[in-house]
Design a protein around this motif. Structure first.
Motif, PDB file in Angstrom:
ATOM      1  N   GLY A 235       2.126   6.269 -16.398  1.00 44.79           N
ATOM      2  CA  GLY A 235       2.883   5.454 -16.824  1.00 44.79           C
ATOM      3  C   GLY A 235       3.645   5.154 -18.093  1.00 44.79           C
ATOM      4  N   ILE A 236       2.802   6.286 -18.689  1.00 48.18           N
ATOM      5  CA  ILE A 236       2.549   6.084 -19.991  1.00 48.18           C
ATOM      6  C   ILE A 236       3.752   7.629 -20.680  1.00 48.18           C
ATOM      7  CG2 ILE A 236       2.065   5.589 -22.694  1.00 48.18           C
ATOM      8  CD1 ILE A 236       0.215   4.137 -21.249  1.00 48.18           C
ATOM      9  N   LYS A 237       4.610   7.552 -21.255  1.00 46.69           N
ATOM     10  CA  LYS A 237       5.249   8.735 -21.765  1.00 46.69           C
ATOM     11  C   LYS A 237       4.665   9.348 -23.419  1.00 46.69           C
ATOM     12  CE  LYS A 237       9.012   9.264 -19.305  1.00 46.69           C
ATOM     13  NZ  LYS A 237      11.573   9.836 -19.371  1.00 46.69           N
ATOM     14  N   VAL A 238       3.716  10.213 -23.119  1.00 54.12           N
ATOM     15  CA  VAL A 238       2.925  10.723 -24.248  1.00 54.12           C
ATOM     16  C   VAL A 238       3.371  11.967 -25.273  1.00 54.12           C
ATOM     17  CG1 VAL A 238       0.836  11.000 -25.445  1.00 54.12           C
ATOM     18  CG2 VAL A 238       1.512   9.294 -23.631  1.00 54.12           C
ATOM     19  N   ASN A 239       3.628  12.116 -25.986  1.00 52.88           N
ATOM     20  CA  ASN A 239       3.550  13.278 -27.009  1.00 52.88           C
ATOM     21  C   ASN A 239       1.900  13.786 -27.713  1.00 52.88           C
ATOM     22  OD1 ASN A 239       6.551  12.527 -26.867  1.00 52.88           O
ATOM     23  ND2 ASN A 239       6.342  14.828 -26.854  1.00 52.88           N
ATOM     24  N   ALA A 240       2.128  15.118 -27.687  1.00 49.25           N
ATOM     25  CA  ALA A 240       0.751  15.460 -28.635  1.00 49.25           C
ATOM     26  C   ALA A 240       0.815  15.887 -29.510  1.00 49.25           C
ATOM     27  CB  ALA A 240      -0.799  15.170 -27.936  1.00 49.25           C
ATOM     28  N   VAL A 258      -2.933  13.930 -32.947  1.00 53.97           N
ATOM     29  CA  VAL A 258      -2.380  12.107 -32.690  1.00 53.97           C
ATOM     30  C   VAL A 258      -1.048  12.308 -31.652  1.00 53.97           C
ATOM     31  CG1 VAL A 258       0.434  11.935 -33.675  1.00 53.97           C
ATOM     32  CG2 VAL A 258      -1.602  12.688 -35.142  1.00 53.97           C
ATOM     33  N   TYR A 259      -1.449  11.598 -30.838  1.00 56.69           N
ATOM     34  CA  TYR A 259      -0.816  10.886 -29.578  1.00 56.69           C
ATOM     35  C   TYR A 259       1.009   9.849 -30.096  1.00 56.69           C
ATOM     36  CZ  TYR A 259      -4.365  12.659 -27.168  1.00 56.69           C
ATOM     37  OH  TYR A 259      -5.648  13.515 -26.890  1.00 56.69           O
ATOM     38  N   THR A 260       1.722   9.950 -29.683  1.00 54.39           N
ATOM     39  CA  THR A 260       3.140   9.591 -29.148  1.00 54.39           C
ATOM     40  C   THR A 260       4.146   8.684 -28.332  1.00 54.39           C
ATOM     41  OG1 THR A 260       4.204  10.970 -31.825  1.00 54.39           O
ATOM     42  CG2 THR A 260       5.475   9.450 -30.757  1.00 54.39           C
ATOM     43  N   PHE A 261       3.802   7.482 -28.583  1.00 55.94           N
ATOM     44  CA  PHE A 261       3.606   7.261 -27.059  1.00 55.94           C
ATOM     45  C   PHE A 261       4.933   5.691 -27.287  1.00 55.94           C
ATOM     46  CE2 PHE A 261      -0.527   6.212 -28.209  1.00 55.94           C
ATOM     47  CZ  PHE A 261      -0.478   4.899 -27.920  1.00 55.94           C
ATOM     48  N   GLU A 262       5.563   4.947 -26.505  1.00 51.73           N
ATOM     49  CA  GLU A 262       6.341   3.873 -26.660  1.00 51.73           C
ATOM     50  C   GLU A 262       5.479   2.537 -26.361  1.00 51.73           C
ATOM     51  OE1 GLU A 262       9.750   4.061 -25.259  1.00 51.73           O
ATOM     52  OE2 GLU A 262      10.334   5.465 -26.857  1.00 51.73           O
ATOM     53  N   LYS A 265       0.991  -1.873 -27.861  1.00 52.74           N
ATOM     54  CA  LYS A 265      -1.101  -1.853 -27.766  1.00 52.74           C
ATOM     55  C   LYS A 265      -1.716  -0.135 -27.510  1.00 52.74           C
ATOM     56  CE  LYS A 265      -0.701  -3.252 -23.459  1.00 52.74           C
ATOM     57  NZ  LYS A 265      -0.190  -3.504 -21.972  1.00 52.74           N
ATOM     58  N   PRO A 266      -2.460   0.196 -28.409  1.00 52.48           N
ATOM     59  CA  PRO A 266      -3.313   1.320 -28.147  1.00 52.48           C
ATOM     60  C   PRO A 266      -3.859   1.444 -26.807  1.00 52.48           C
ATOM     61  CG  PRO A 266      -5.091  -0.400 -29.353  1.00 52.48           C
ATOM     62  CD  PRO A 266      -3.114  -1.239 -28.589  1.00 52.48           C
ATOM     63  N   MET A 267      -3.886   2.961 -26.563  1.00 58.22           N
ATOM     64  CA  MET A 267      -3.988   4.056 -25.379  1.00 58.22           C
ATOM     65  C   MET A 267      -5.185   3.999 -25.771  1.00 58.22           C
ATOM     66  SD  MET A 267      -1.415   6.960 -24.346  1.00 58.22           S
ATOM     67  CE  MET A 267      -2.467   8.188 -25.351  1.00 58.22           C
ATOM     68  N   PRO A 268      -5.951   4.011 -24.221  1.00 58.41           N
ATOM     69  CA  PRO A 268      -6.766   4.341 -24.023  1.00 58.41           C
ATOM     70  C   PRO A 268      -7.334   5.715 -24.062  1.00 58.41           C
ATOM     71  CG  PRO A 268      -6.855   2.893 -22.344  1.00 58.41           C
ATOM     72  CD  PRO A 268      -5.722   3.169 -23.018  1.00 58.41           C
ATOM     73  N   VAL A 269      -8.308   6.615 -24.895  1.00 61.09           N
ATOM     74  CA  VAL A 269      -8.606   8.186 -24.312  1.00 61.09           C
ATOM     75  C   VAL A 269      -9.948   8.256 -24.143  1.00 61.09           C
ATOM     76  CG1 VAL A 269      -6.391   9.049 -26.478  1.00 61.09           C
ATOM     77  CG2 VAL A 269      -8.940   8.280 -27.346  1.00 61.09           C
ATOM     78  N   VAL A 270     -10.183   9.539 -23.589  1.00 64.06           N
ATOM     79  CA  VAL A 270     -11.751  10.148 -24.218  1.00 64.06           C
ATOM     80  C   VAL A 270     -11.508  11.693 -24.197  1.00 64.06           C
ATOM     81  CG1 VAL A 270     -12.528   8.297 -21.717  1.00 64.06           C
ATOM     82  CG2 VAL A 270     -10.866  10.990 -21.026  1.00 64.06           C
ATOM     83  N   VAL A 271     -12.613  11.610 -25.039  1.00 60.20           N
ATOM     84  CA  VAL A 271     -13.461  13.004 -24.660  1.00 60.20           C
ATOM     85  C   VAL A 271     -14.760  13.909 -23.719  1.00 60.20           C
ATOM     86  CG1 VAL A 271     -14.157  14.521 -26.992  1.00 60.20           C
ATOM     87  CG2 VAL A 271     -13.209  13.039 -27.495  1.00 60.20           C
ATOM     88  N   ALA A 328     -12.968   5.989 -25.973  1.00 63.91           N
ATOM     89  CA  ALA A 328     -11.899   5.596 -27.414  1.00 63.91           C
ATOM     90  C   ALA A 328     -10.529   5.113 -27.091  1.00 63.91           C
ATOM     91  CB  ALA A 328     -12.336   6.404 -28.720  1.00 63.91           C
ATOM     92  N   GLU A 329      -9.810   4.766 -28.533  1.00 63.65           N
ATOM     93  CA  GLU A 329      -8.702   3.942 -28.108  1.00 63.65           C
ATOM     94  C   GLU A 329      -8.113   4.657 -29.621  1.00 63.65           C
ATOM     95  OE1 GLU A 329      -8.260  -0.306 -26.131  1.00 63.65           O
ATOM     96  OE2 GLU A 329      -8.780  -0.229 -28.172  1.00 63.65           O
ATOM     97  N   VAL A 330      -6.407   5.060 -29.314  1.00 64.06           N
ATOM     98  CA  VAL A 330      -6.052   5.372 -30.614  1.00 64.06           C
ATOM     99  C   VAL A 330      -4.771   4.924 -30.207  1.00 64.06           C
ATOM    100  CG1 VAL A 330      -6.005   8.285 -30.136  1.00 64.06           C
ATOM    101  CG2 VAL A 330      -4.545   7.074 -28.532  1.00 64.06           C
ATOM    102  N   LYS A 331      -4.093   4.241 -31.596  1.00 60.81           N
ATOM    103  CA  LYS A 331      -2.581   3.972 -31.788  1.00 60.81           C
ATOM    104  C   LYS A 331      -1.048   4.455 -31.342  1.00 60.81           C
ATOM    105  CE  LYS A 331      -5.386  -0.361 -33.880  1.00 60.81           C
ATOM    106  NZ  LYS A 331      -4.666  -0.765 -35.492  1.00 60.81           N
ATOM    107  N   ASN A 332      -0.116   4.572 -31.759  1.00 55.59           N
ATOM    108  CA  ASN A 332       0.611   5.200 -31.950  1.00 55.59           C
ATOM    109  C   ASN A 332       0.939   5.583 -32.941  1.00 55.59           C
ATOM    110  OD1 ASN A 332       3.388   6.629 -30.867  1.00 55.59           O
ATOM    111  ND2 ASN A 332       4.307   4.442 -32.325  1.00 55.59           N
TER     112      ASN A 332
END
Length: 376
Positions: A235-240, A258-262, A265-271, A328-332
């Motif tokens: 549900g989140i449009k993401v570029n990376a 670098v993740y770009t999204f509208e 709030k921070p977006m959860p990510v996983v490695v 972890a989390e990332v910010k736009n």
């Protein structure tokens, strides 16, 4: 008259005094209790120019003041026309300082220890390596085929020479022809340390990279950028974009995503690291952000160790039936940096799980205690 005579003598000998005070001494300090062997150090080129404004980039050498031996170096551009950094490879004992100077002269030939390239002849692979290990990731041409895979692949090697071109030329890199091979399986996983959004507790894989750019290509550090088209991450449009760099002598890559999204709030990510069905050795250290895995041995091919070190706060680590995951989390539009890589026991340097976990912990300490550079 004595006063005037003293002034005269002062100005007479001033040029000699200035010549005797050598400027541009580079000090590399190791303030930790860990010896740094053949470490890569970056010095801003603008700093070098401030002390050596007339430097000829085609005719200079870096000298260890104690041994009078040359230090290998690379001029790093980071994809830009102008030089950004002077990269040096040197060893510094624990709690000690090495002093260097720059002089005119022809540098000794430097062995190529890192390499990266786009591989259009193999369905848009992007492959990279150093004198320890090799990796690849997958491009647009392989999408929607039974060979497609989402994560980072590992090519084990027992040679310090560059092997990527030779293996692609031979075409049978799943066979050990003397310097190693590709027996690592990625499939629909994050493989050896790729990262993806983790929205609603689900990994939201992108398509493969569709754009690339080599930023620097050895001899001591190779780096490149991978660009991913917009995708729907739960549900989140993401570029990376991902910038991956690998230095000589290291088992681990530095990855900057670098993740770009509208979303404010921070977006959860996983490695993630793919887990094999057979029993291996798993180590999860949430406090330090270290995730280590010593795979089950494959009788014909040996054992691969895979590890991840995150430099940001870890929300948690978990193991499911398919993967080891660090959340972890990332910010736009803000970079997140981590390290990921692998080792092979048949390279005869790291041969068991204890040595691999020790390597990861040592690497963590080196990241937390970088060498200090002073120019004066």
């Amino acid at each position: 008259m004595k006063y005037i005579k003293h002034i005269y003598l002062f100005f007479l000998f001033l040029p000699l005094l200035l010549l005797s005070q050598e400027k541009g001494i580079i000090e590399i300090q190791n303030n930790s209790d860990i010896a740094r062997n053949e470490a890569i150090v970056a010095i801003k080129w603008e700093t070098i120019l401030s002390y050596y404004p007339q430097i000829d980039t085609t005719n200079f050498i870096v000298i260890n003041s104690s041994t009078n031996k040359q230090i290998p170096y690379q001029l790093e551009h980071k994809g830009l026309p102008e030089i950004q950094n002077l990269l040096l490879q040197l060893s510094v004992k624990a709690k000690s300082t090495v002093r260097l100077s720059i002089k005119k002269g022809k540098p000794n030939p430097i062995e190529i220890k890192t390499y990266a390239r786009f591989v259009p002849e193999r369905k848009d692979d992007f492959a990279w390596e150093n004198d320890k290990i090799a990796f690849r990731t997958y491009g647009k041409a392989i999408e929607n085929t039974n060979e497609d895979a989402y994560g980072f692949d590992v090519w084990v090697k027992r040679s310090t020479k560059m092997v990527i071109n030779e293996r692609y030329k031979l075409g049978n890199y799943h066979k050990d022809n003397g310097n190693g091979m590709d027996y690592y399986h990625v499939g629909h996983s994050l493989g050896a340390g790729n990262m993806a959004p983790y929205v609603k507790d689900t990994i939201r894989y992108s398509a493969n990279y569709h754009g690339w750019k080599v930023l620097d290509n050895g001899p001591l550090r190779s780096s490149f950028q991978l660009i991913y088209d917009t995708w729907n991450a739960g549900g989140i449009k993401v570029n990376a974009t991902k910038i991956i760099s690998l230095e000589a002598g290291s088992q681990l890559n530095r990855v900057e995503n670098v993740y770009t999204f509208e979303d404010s709030k921070p977006m959860p990510v996983v490695v993630g690291i793919i887990k094999r069905p057979e029993e291996g050795v798993i180590s999860l250290n949430e406090q330090k952000g270290i995730m280590g895995y010593w795979e089950p041995t494959v009788k014909e091919y040996g054992t691969t160790g895979v590890g991840v070190i995150l430099t940001t706060t870890i929300k948690n680590m978990l193991v499911n039936k398919d993967q080891l995951l660090a959340v972890a989390e990332v910010k736009n539009d803000e970079p997140i940096v981590y390290y990921t890589g692998a080792a092979w026991d048949r390279a005869s340097k790291i041969t068991n799980s204890e040595q691999w976990l020790e390597y990861l912990n040592r690497f963590y300490k080196e990241v937390k205690n970088p060498l200090v550079v002073k120019v004066k």
